[in-house]
Design a protein around this motif. Structure first.
Motif, PDB file in Angstrom:
ATOM      1  N   PHE A  76       0.825  -1.213   0.000  1.00 45.65           N
ATOM      2  CA  PHE A  76       0.000   0.000   0.000  1.00 45.65           C
ATOM      3  C   PHE A  76       0.851   1.251   0.000  1.00 45.65           C
ATOM      4  N   PRO A  77       0.304   2.355  -0.515  1.00 48.13           N
ATOM      5  CA  PRO A  77      -0.838   2.448  -1.427  1.00 48.13           C
ATOM      6  C   PRO A  77      -0.377   2.278  -2.860  1.00 48.13           C
ATOM      7  N   GLY A  78      -1.296   2.309  -3.784  1.00 50.38           N
ATOM      8  CA  GLY A  78      -0.899   2.179  -5.184  1.00 50.38           C
ATOM      9  C   GLY A  78      -2.062   1.867  -6.092  1.00 50.38           C
ATOM     10  N   THR A  79      -1.715   1.491  -7.297  1.00 55.85           N
ATOM     11  CA  THR A  79      -2.691   1.099  -8.305  1.00 55.85           C
ATOM     12  C   THR A  79      -2.221  -0.222  -8.877  1.00 55.85           C
ATOM     13  N   VAL A  80      -3.139  -1.165  -9.021  1.00 57.30           N
ATOM     14  CA  VAL A  80      -2.739  -2.433  -9.619  1.00 57.30           C
ATOM     15  C   VAL A  80      -3.501  -2.624 -10.927  1.00 57.30           C
ATOM     16  N   SER A  81      -2.750  -2.920 -11.972  1.00 60.24           N
ATOM     17  CA  SER A  81      -3.352  -3.295 -13.246  1.00 60.24           C
ATOM     18  C   SER A  81      -3.077  -4.776 -13.410  1.00 60.24           C
ATOM     19  N   MET A  82      -4.072  -5.582 -13.231  1.00 64.95           N
ATOM     20  CA  MET A  82      -3.841  -7.033 -13.242  1.00 64.95           C
ATOM     21  C   MET A  82      -3.398  -7.451 -14.648  1.00 64.95           C
ATOM     22  N   PRO A  83      -2.321  -8.241 -14.723  1.00 65.69           N
ATOM     23  CA  PRO A  83      -1.709  -8.483 -16.033  1.00 65.69           C
ATOM     24  C   PRO A  83      -2.493  -9.431 -16.946  1.00 65.69           C
ATOM     25  N   ARG A  84      -3.333 -10.307 -16.361  1.00 67.92           N
ATOM     26  CA  ARG A  84      -4.018 -11.297 -17.198  1.00 67.92           C
ATOM     27  C   ARG A  84      -5.368 -10.779 -17.687  1.00 67.92           C
ATOM     28  N   ARG A  85      -5.853 -11.387 -18.769  1.00 66.06           N
ATOM     29  CA  ARG A  85      -7.158 -11.021 -19.316  1.00 66.06           C
ATOM     30  C   ARG A  85      -8.216 -11.925 -18.697  1.00 66.06           C
ATOM     31  N   TYR A  86      -9.360 -11.364 -18.362  1.00 73.67           N
ATOM     32  CA  TYR A  86     -10.447 -12.156 -17.793  1.00 73.67           C
ATOM     33  C   TYR A  86     -11.722 -11.968 -18.607  1.00 73.67           C
ATOM     34  N   SER A  87     -12.619 -12.938 -18.454  1.00 75.20           N
ATOM     35  CA  SER A  87     -13.913 -12.900 -19.118  1.00 75.20           C
ATOM     36  C   SER A  87     -14.965 -12.961 -18.026  1.00 75.20           C
ATOM     37  N   CYS A  88     -15.737 -11.913 -17.878  1.00 79.21           N
ATOM     38  CA  CYS A  88     -16.607 -11.843 -16.703  1.00 79.21           C
ATOM     39  C   CYS A  88     -17.660 -10.752 -16.814  1.00 79.21           C
ATOM     40  N   ARG A  89     -18.631 -10.861 -15.955  1.00 73.92           N
ATOM     41  CA  ARG A  89     -19.508  -9.715 -15.687  1.00 73.92           C
ATOM     42  C   ARG A  89     -19.319  -9.282 -14.230  1.00 73.92           C
ATOM     43  N   TYR A  90     -19.056 -10.252 -13.353  1.00 77.81           N
ATOM     44  CA  TYR A  90     -18.951  -9.970 -11.914  1.00 77.81           C
ATOM     45  C   TYR A  90     -17.514 -10.176 -11.420  1.00 77.81           C
ATOM     46  N   ILE A  91     -17.136  -9.385 -10.448  1.00 78.01           N
ATOM     47  CA  ILE A  91     -15.798  -9.503  -9.850  1.00 78.01           C
ATOM     48  C   ILE A  91     -15.973  -9.480  -8.336  1.00 78.01           C
ATOM     49  N   ASP A 121      -0.224 -17.134 -18.484  1.00 82.19           N
ATOM     50  CA  ASP A 121      -0.730 -17.532 -19.795  1.00 82.19           C
ATOM     51  C   ASP A 121       0.468 -17.635 -20.720  1.00 82.19           C
ATOM     52  N   PHE A 122       0.734 -18.840 -21.175  1.00 84.66           N
ATOM     53  CA  PHE A 122       1.945 -19.114 -21.951  1.00 84.66           C
ATOM     54  C   PHE A 122       1.820 -18.664 -23.393  1.00 84.66           C
ATOM     55  N   PRO A 123       2.928 -18.381 -24.037  1.00 79.00           N
ATOM     56  CA  PRO A 123       4.244 -18.059 -23.477  1.00 79.00           C
ATOM     57  C   PRO A 123       4.319 -16.584 -23.137  1.00 79.00           C
ATOM     58  N   GLY A 124       5.450 -16.141 -22.585  1.00 75.08           N
ATOM     59  CA  GLY A 124       5.551 -14.733 -22.246  1.00 75.08           C
ATOM     60  C   GLY A 124       6.705 -14.434 -21.316  1.00 75.08           C
ATOM     61  N   THR A 125       6.691 -13.230 -20.809  1.00 76.30           N
ATOM     62  CA  THR A 125       7.691 -12.786 -19.849  1.00 76.30           C
ATOM     63  C   THR A 125       6.939 -12.160 -18.690  1.00 76.30           C
ATOM     64  N   VAL A 126       7.345 -12.493 -17.489  1.00 76.94           N
ATOM     65  CA  VAL A 126       6.683 -11.871 -16.344  1.00 76.94           C
ATOM     66  C   VAL A 126       7.698 -11.045 -15.558  1.00 76.94           C
ATOM     67  N   SER A 127       7.324  -9.814 -15.296  1.00 76.78           N
ATOM     68  CA  SER A 127       8.127  -8.963 -14.417  1.00 76.78           C
ATOM     69  C   SER A 127       7.308  -8.794 -13.155  1.00 76.78           C
ATOM     70  N   MET A 128       7.707  -9.472 -12.130  1.00 75.06           N
ATOM     71  CA  MET A 128       6.882  -9.452 -10.910  1.00 75.06           C
ATOM     72  C   MET A 128       6.853  -8.033 -10.341  1.00 75.06           C
TER      73      MET A 128
END
Lengths: 486, 486
Positions: A103-118, B102-109
């Motif tokens: 904390f604090p900050g902003t997170v941009s989650m790296p993976r793509r998701y398919s959803c309506r609800y979180i 999600d393969f393949p790729g590079t991850v920067s933690m």
């Protein structure tokens, strides 16, 4: 003959542009302590990336905070207990992450998701926290603004059309994805249906060309068939399944494309491959001109448990021949005569060897006496039977308790197509209302991969949690509604 | 009087530059299936960000892969079972992440870790995978190239000096961090020791000024003391503890800074604050000039369980007065006389009220008869006792089984400082070799937050796993080795 590099180059030239749209959920901020959770609603199904900001509520949040973030295509998925998952596909498709935040900050989650609800659960937080600026950056290559409204007067069909176009839109990314949650590859069977619906809705021709070329670049299997699926993200990879019906439906997809666009250049590029698919299939016919079974996973037809599919496959072959002959005629290709002769012979053989006169039904000896809707549908679409006889056959098989019934919207598309072919517009409309509308009645925002009205937990993978709830092959009601002015 | 904004502006002007260095672990790539794991060794302790690439080994990796990635400051931490953690601090400090790729790729933690070892466990992978291009981007604001080698002839001291400077280097980021793994804030007690060692090693004056100004910008507590700690990442936040000994050691830190730099401008900015700390402390003295206990967490002295610390605190006050008087004299500040008068009176009072003539030891009635090394050390450093009498007192207390012993390298610094004050160079050298060298014998690459030779599981937080193994306050051997030419 064009080579793989040429096809990949053409596929690359036809990369569709992605359109991005920022969705803001219903809840703007969330103050929480350990154990609290919240469910955000995007208001619609979306495919993309989630981001949010986080800060202290009062005191500085010293220790990292652990959140569990779950994405659900519907609320049932949100409430599922993923730890009890028992399905055959990898549990890693279940959309849930555990993250630590400094904390604090902003997170941009790296993976793509398919959803309506979180759902966000604050698993461990030593101090009260505040989460805010929730944002979901949704993507699609469908140009939503270009979409005309359907002209149907029927409210229920209008709703079904809307959900169909949303389903297609969600699956249109840099290629036609099967299911953005879990099946991020391109299958031929789905491509054919997505392309067809696309012609009557978003009409993005680039993405269709891209997908046709991607398969053309694939490595063929031992029987000479195209790969049934390919991956394209982030690099091209040719799948290792070679389903005979999918190889044939590739040919149909090329025919559909030409019929819709008249784009001779593209079809010229792909014509040899189409002929090869048909010629390789012909080699599998026995002396009676009936397809012979092959080792391994050889045909798909449907996710119907225990389905015997050779009669249906024979029908797919006839259906393809008919489409291809039409194409060749339009192209003034003299091979049309050869394939026309073949079509006549195979049709006659199919009546002779696959039709059970006594029971007035197709129940191939090859299919070991099994009765299925699938066999009737594909024999009708293959032109083996038609008229009143065909209608009776189809309707009775749909009602027979001992007949295998379709399990997926994919197979049901061909049921509806067969009805349309037989002039059963009213029955087809009712069928769409029942079999797609039924999902909407259960709260679907997008159409599902699999739906069995009497078994809401049906899954081809032994666990409903992994089912895709936004699946390309389920988008075709819009095709029927718009093409046939339902 | 300068205001908070002015101090923050000065802190900001003195932001040190971070130097980055890419570390590549011993292992270059890793082919794995579900259940496999690997331990990477960076070859040295590092603070920074980890990245790697991942791809298929043969077939395309369709389903996401789940990895568990654990960072350990030493191998014991790598082998710890974090799920059994029972400590008082948040378990979220334990450096372990579960990630889906999600393969393949590079991850920067995205998060920063403090480690030498990295264990990657392939928790779920449906296909064989390959991990490669492991890279750790390490940061520090210490200019390693500017560091002169120590001139000691003693191999063991040279090794201790090396580990000390690495410890300090790792804690030097955009400010003096206490412990980069878990205590990413600035405490006054640590600042004083880091700054002192820094003068004899990297000599980064910017970071010292920055830290002094950050505290000056802090919000004082009900007794008027500076906050004992502050956060600076990513925004300034004033901590809510107000330890009396730390408020005093802030004054000492300013004195040290002037003695080392002669930078009158900076000291002029901070002088009022220093006087305020001393004047507020004076208000806590009783009619006998002995400090009175206060509510709450009032003094630190050491992480020694059950330690009674008022006598030691009295010593810190005297020590501070002496340093401050010297500073005022150098600055020609006439207040030096006032403080000198006070020093004499408080020293006399300390002998009178805190020294137990019969037992020849400091065992304050305020400290309820408890005997501790801490009381003796701070009475020596406060100038209450010295010479042979002081030596005897110190040595005997270090050997008394019934005396509370130092638990941290922080308190042991003051033991060594007391020895140096008493001219016990030989004993101080042995003490460093035993109490810091002991950690090296146990495999330390950096010096730990807490070390009790006879109790390797000692933790101030009820669980060793959470202990910081690279802790600022443990870096002072280099100060002694270099200042006193050991």
């Amino acid at each position: 003959m064009n080579d793989k590099n040429y096809f990949l180059k053409k596929a690359s030239e036809n990369m569709p542009e992605l359109h991005f749209r920022k969705l803001v959920p219903d809840i703007k901020s969330f103050s929480a302590e350990s154990g609290d959770s919240i469910i955000l609603d995007l208001g619609e199904h979306a495919v993309g990336h989630f981001s949010f900001s986080f800060d202290r509520l009062d005191e500085f949040v010293d220790a990292p905070v652990r959140l569990i973030i779950k994405f659900g295509e519907d609320m049932r998925e949100i409430n599922d207990d993923f730890s009890s998952y028992k399905g055959g596909l990898s549990s890693t498709w279940l959309q849930e992450e555990i993250i630590h935040l400094d904390f604090p900050g902003t997170v941009s989650m790296p993976r793509r998701y398919s959803c309506r609800y979180i759902r966000i659960t604050v698993d461990i937080a030593r101090r009260p926290i505040k989460l805010f600026d929730f944002s979901f950056n949704a993507s699609t290559s469908a140009d939503v603004l270009s979409l005309k409204k359907s002209e149907t007067d029927d409210d229920w069909l209008r709703k079904i059309d809307m959900v169909s176009t949303v389903t297609l839109k969600e699956c249109m990314q840099t290629f036609f994805e099967d299911g953005p949650k879990r099946d991020r590859r391109l299958w031929i069977g789905d491509l054919r249906l997505e392309a067809l619906t696309n012609y009557y809705t978003f009409n993005n021709l680039q993405i269709v060309r891209r997908c046709l070329y991607l398969f053309a670049a694939g490595d063929t299997g031992s029987l000479g068939f195209l790969p049934s699926f390919i991956y394209e993200t982030p690099y091209f990879f040719s799948g290792r399944a070679y389903l005979a019906d999918y190889a044939l439906l590739y040919v149909v997809s090329v025919c559909d494309y030409y019929e819709h666009t008249g784009d001779k250049d593209t079809v010229d590029d792909l014509l040899e491959i189409c002929k090869t698919q048909l010629d390789n299939f012909e080699k599998l016919l026995d002396e009676n001109m009936i397809v012979t079974p092959q080792d391994g996973w050889f045909s798909f037809i449907d996710w119907c448990p225990g389905l015997k599919s050779l009669t249906a496959l024979q029908g797919v072959y006839l259906y393809t021949l008919e489409h291809f002959i039409n194409l060749l005629k339009m192209l003034d290709d003299s091979d049309s005569e050869k394939y026309s002769g073949l079509l006549v012979k195979v049709r006659e053989a199919s009546v002779k060897h696959l039709y059970d006169e006594e029971n007035q039904i197709f129940a191939s000896s090859l299919d070991e006496g099994q009765t299925s809707v699938h066999s009737q549908v594909w024999m009708i679409l293959g032109g083996v039977i038609g008229g009143e006889e065909g209608k009776k056959l189809l309707l009775s098989s749909l009602e027979r308790k001992d007949a295998k019934q379709p399990c997926t919207p994919y197979m049901r598309h061909y049921v509806a197509e067969a009805m349309m072919k037989l002039g059963m517009k009213k029955e087809a409309t009712e069928y769409l209302k029942k079999l797609w509308g039924g999902m909407i009645e259960l709260g679907a925002d997008t159409f599902w991969e699999a739906y069995v009205p009497e078994d809401p937990d049906f899954s081809p993978y032994d666990d409903r949690m992994i089912n895709s709830l936004c699946h390309a092959w389920s988008c075709t009601p819009s095709y029927f509604i718009r093409k046939y002015n339902l």
